[in-house]
Each structure stands twice: as C-alpha cells, then as structure tokens.
Design a protein around this motif. Sequence first.
Motif, PDB file in Angstrom:
ATOM      1  N   LEU A 159      -3.538  10.152  -3.321  1.00 20.74           N
ATOM      2  CA  LEU A 159      -3.891  11.519  -3.718  1.00 20.74           C
ATOM      3  C   LEU A 159      -4.492  11.528  -5.119  1.00 20.74           C
ATOM      4  O   LEU A 159      -5.484  12.228  -5.381  1.00 20.74           O
ATOM      5  CB  LEU A 159      -2.656  12.415  -3.683  1.00 20.74           C
ATOM      6  CG  LEU A 159      -2.058  12.760  -2.324  1.00 20.74           C
ATOM      7  CD1 LEU A 159      -0.736  13.509  -2.506  1.00 20.74           C
ATOM      8  CD2 LEU A 159      -3.034  13.599  -1.497  1.00 20.74           C
ATOM      9  N   ALA A 160      -3.895  10.760  -6.023  1.00 19.04           N
ATOM     10  CA  ALA A 160      -4.362  10.733  -7.409  1.00 19.04           C
ATOM     11  C   ALA A 160      -5.759  10.128  -7.521  1.00 19.04           C
ATOM     12  O   ALA A 160      -6.594  10.602  -8.305  1.00 19.04           O
ATOM     13  CB  ALA A 160      -3.379   9.944  -8.273  1.00 19.04           C
ATOM     14  N   LEU A 161      -6.032   9.090  -6.727  1.00 13.35           N
ATOM     15  CA  LEU A 161      -7.360   8.482  -6.749  1.00 13.35           C
ATOM     16  C   LEU A 161      -8.405   9.465  -6.229  1.00 13.35           C
ATOM     17  O   LEU A 161      -9.522   9.544  -6.758  1.00 13.35           O
ATOM     18  CB  LEU A 161      -7.359   7.195  -5.922  1.00 13.35           C
ATOM     19  CG  LEU A 161      -6.537   6.051  -6.529  1.00 13.35           C
ATOM     20  CD1 LEU A 161      -6.320   4.946  -5.500  1.00 13.35           C
ATOM     21  CD2 LEU A 161      -7.210   5.495  -7.776  1.00 13.35           C
ATOM     22  N   ASP A 194       2.104   2.951  -7.882  1.00 10.93           N
ATOM     23  CA  ASP A 194       1.519   1.863  -8.663  1.00 10.93           C
ATOM     24  C   ASP A 194       0.785   0.865  -7.772  1.00 10.93           C
ATOM     25  O   ASP A 194       1.023  -0.343  -7.823  1.00 10.93           O
ATOM     26  CB  ASP A 194       2.593   1.142  -9.490  1.00 10.93           C
ATOM     27  CG  ASP A 194       1.982   0.293 -10.611  1.00 10.93           C
ATOM     28  OD1 ASP A 194       0.977   0.730 -11.186  1.00 10.93           O
ATOM     29  OD2 ASP A 194       2.516  -0.795 -10.888  1.00 10.93           O
ATOM     30  N   LEU A 195      -0.147   1.373  -6.968  1.00  7.90           N
ATOM     31  CA  LEU A 195      -0.973   0.514  -6.132  1.00  7.90           C
ATOM     32  C   LEU A 195      -1.871  -0.371  -6.986  1.00  7.90           C
ATOM     33  O   LEU A 195      -2.192  -0.047  -8.129  1.00  7.90           O
ATOM     34  CB  LEU A 195      -1.849   1.358  -5.210  1.00  7.90           C
ATOM     35  CG  LEU A 195      -1.144   2.328  -4.261  1.00  7.90           C
ATOM     36  CD1 LEU A 195      -2.181   3.083  -3.448  1.00  7.90           C
ATOM     37  CD2 LEU A 195      -0.160   1.591  -3.360  1.00  7.90           C
ATOM     38  N   GLU A 196      -2.309  -1.475  -6.409  1.00  8.65           N
ATOM     39  CA  GLU A 196      -3.208  -2.376  -7.146  1.00  8.65           C
ATOM     40  C   GLU A 196      -4.480  -1.651  -7.566  1.00  8.65           C
ATOM     41  O   GLU A 196      -4.969  -1.818  -8.691  1.00  8.65           O
ATOM     42  CB  GLU A 196      -3.551  -3.582  -6.269  1.00  8.65           C
ATOM     43  CG  GLU A 196      -4.423  -4.611  -6.981  1.00  8.65           C
ATOM     44  CD  GLU A 196      -4.708  -5.819  -6.118  1.00  8.65           C
ATOM     45  OE1 GLU A 196      -5.000  -6.886  -6.675  1.00  8.65           O
ATOM     46  OE2 GLU A 196      -4.657  -5.684  -4.881  1.00  8.65           O
ATOM     47  N   TYR A 224      -6.281  -0.951 -11.506  1.00 12.22           N
ATOM     48  CA  TYR A 224      -7.656  -1.234 -11.920  1.00 12.22           C
ATOM     49  C   TYR A 224      -8.428   0.027 -12.291  1.00 12.22           C
ATOM     50  O   TYR A 224      -9.441  -0.047 -12.971  1.00 12.22           O
ATOM     51  CB  TYR A 224      -8.393  -2.002 -10.813  1.00 12.22           C
ATOM     52  CG  TYR A 224      -8.035  -3.468 -10.780  1.00 12.22           C
ATOM     53  CD1 TYR A 224      -8.660  -4.372 -11.637  1.00 12.22           C
ATOM     54  CD2 TYR A 224      -7.054  -3.947  -9.930  1.00 12.22           C
ATOM     55  CE1 TYR A 224      -8.322  -5.714 -11.634  1.00 12.22           C
ATOM     56  CE2 TYR A 224      -6.709  -5.294  -9.914  1.00 12.22           C
ATOM     57  CZ  TYR A 224      -7.359  -6.171 -10.770  1.00 12.22           C
ATOM     58  OH  TYR A 224      -7.014  -7.505 -10.770  1.00 12.22           O
ATOM     59  N   ARG A 225      -7.932   1.193 -11.848  1.00 16.72           N
ATOM     60  CA  ARG A 225      -8.571   2.458 -12.221  1.00 16.72           C
ATOM     61  C   ARG A 225      -7.921   3.086 -13.439  1.00 16.72           C
ATOM     62  O   ARG A 225      -8.301   4.176 -13.854  1.00 16.72           O
ATOM     63  CB  ARG A 225      -8.497   3.439 -11.038  1.00 16.72           C
ATOM     64  CG  ARG A 225      -9.351   3.055  -9.839  1.00 16.72           C
ATOM     65  CD  ARG A 225     -10.839   3.220 -10.107  1.00 16.72           C
ATOM     66  NE  ARG A 225     -11.162   4.594 -10.445  1.00 16.72           N
ATOM     67  CZ  ARG A 225     -11.409   5.534  -9.559  1.00 16.72           C
ATOM     68  NH1 ARG A 225     -11.354   5.267  -8.256  1.00 16.72           N
ATOM     69  NH2 ARG A 225     -11.724   6.754  -9.934  1.00 16.72           N
TER      70      ARG A 225
END
Length: 332
Positions: free
Chosen positions: A249-251, A275-277, A281-282
């Motif tokens: 959702l945040a991305l 805390d996805l990979e 990186y974003r």
Amino acid sequence: MRVTLRDVAERAGVSFKTVSNVLNDHPHVSAATRERVREAVTELGYRPNTSARSLRHGRSGILALAVPELTSPYFAALASAASRAAKERGRVLVIEETRGDAEGERIALVELTSRLVDGVVLSPLVTSAAEVVHRIGRTPVVLLGEQHLALPADHVAIDSVAAARAVTEHLLATGRRRIAVIGRQADGTTGGQRWHGHLQALAAAGLEPDERRAVSVGAYRRSDGAEAVRRLLRSGERPDAVLCFNDLLALGALHALHEAGLDVPGDVAVAGFDDLEEARYRGLTSVAPDLDLLAGEAVRLLVRRVEDPDARPVRVDIPFRLEVRGSTVPGR
C-alpha cells in the motif's frame, strides 16, 4: 535398485531383525555385530525409508503452510523462511494458497486435512473460528497473524497495536499532525489492530482522529494504495503524512504522491509495515517484524503440537523494530 534391509542383512551375515535393531539403537546387540551391520550399511549405501517409518508411528513428516497469496512478497518470504525452519527439524513443508477469501480458505482447509499432513500453519483472513475448528478437526494447527480467533490453538504474531502506535509516534515526533491511514479494517483483523494502535498514539498526543483521512481498501496491493491516495487528494484532503498498513500500500501511495507532484517527505511523509526488500531500496520507513523468528516459532510449535497433542496452547509475540528511512526523515 533401492537397497533394502534384507540386502544389508545378507551382506552383514545377520538376520533382518538384527539389522532393524541396530538401526533403531536397540541396546541388546553386541558391539561386533553392530559394527558389522554399520559397515554393510556404508558399503551398500543403504538409506532408511523415513516416510515408512513415520507412517508406522502415524505421522508423515509433512507439514503444511496455508497463506493468502504467494504473489505477495511478504507471504513469499514467510513461506521461504518456514520451509527452511521445517527442513531444519527434519520435516517437509507443502504450501497452499488460499487467495484470502472465504471459499479459498475453505478449499485449502478441506484439501489440507484430507492429505497426509501432520499439521497446518494457517494464516486466516476471513474464516471464522467455528469454520476452522470444523475443517481442521483433530489436525494440529498453529495460527499466524493478528486475527483473534477463540480457538484452543497455538498462535504466533507481532503486536500490531504496539507496532502501529510506535510508527504513529514517530510520525508525530517529526511534526506531522494530519495523518491519513490506508488499510483500516474491522475490529479483530490486522487492519483493525493497527487502527487501534494509531488511535492510542493520537490520544496520548491529545489529538482526535479525523475519519475523513481513514481510508479502507479492497486489498492490500500497490494499486489499492495508489488509488486511496488519489481519492484523498480528489476529496480536497491534504494530509502531511500517510500511514499504510502494509508496504505494498505504501509503495502505491508513494507512486500516487509523486504523480501528483508532491515531495516525500517534504510535503507528505509515508510509512508502512513489513519491511519488504523493495521498501528498503525505495527508502520507505517501515515496521520490520522478525520474519525468520516468526516462521521458526510457528514450525517449532506445530512440531511440538504434533508430538504432544495435549500440550497447553501458547501465544508467541514476535518482536518488531521501526526502520526509519528517507520517506519520513530527509537524508535518511
């Protein structure tokens, strides 16, 4: 051809029963005979049939993990961690995808309990406690996630209330006051728990929540996060922070904010969960659960339940940490 116990017995010059006694560490076998049998095992390359041995004890050595969707990076990482944890305990893990809807969860439960599995790690989104009990029967089960089901079952989860409170406190500490929330759900669900944690942090700061900035979504995907932000902006709401109840959702929210020409974090701060990979990186601030520990504890409790069906059910709360990055603090 597969080497059998009888082949080993013939090579060692002993009976089939003697070979079985040696392999099962029976104490009443002489040292010389034991050594002769072991030499024959090594020479022939005999490997015991662990599946047959398990079946003789009423177990298959196979565990199952049922998750909403494997296309989700979070659940894919969870499945990978659980598979490693099962292997470390000498078990095989099979994965079932439920799609996160009632029918998918019902089908998965029916299929899992009709197969030769010793137990199930289940992450239910919509299935009721009564339905889980009905479908699982006497199959050992460990529950994952924050949905509170009144079941006599082991449960592994992070404290979503505390986690949401922590990330909201962080946003407030950076001076944000008009915090939008994306992913609110009904009480008792993950989204409901995180909403309550957010409210606790606002209350402690002497602030009232604004329902106009609490956005429900159909699913927890990037497109849902992006559309939620677009709806907020079209309504005239201009939040100075967006708290999303998962990283996808945040991305999506980041994409929509950049699309609208807004600076992150200058105009709007953004934070997520998991805390996805991709989030790392974003530069996304996110609540990071200890996923390896979560999977390991779920497998440990399931193996315990398989071996001792009458063990007292326990709940294990997995620790989390807040990873602060550039989406909420410039230069991080």
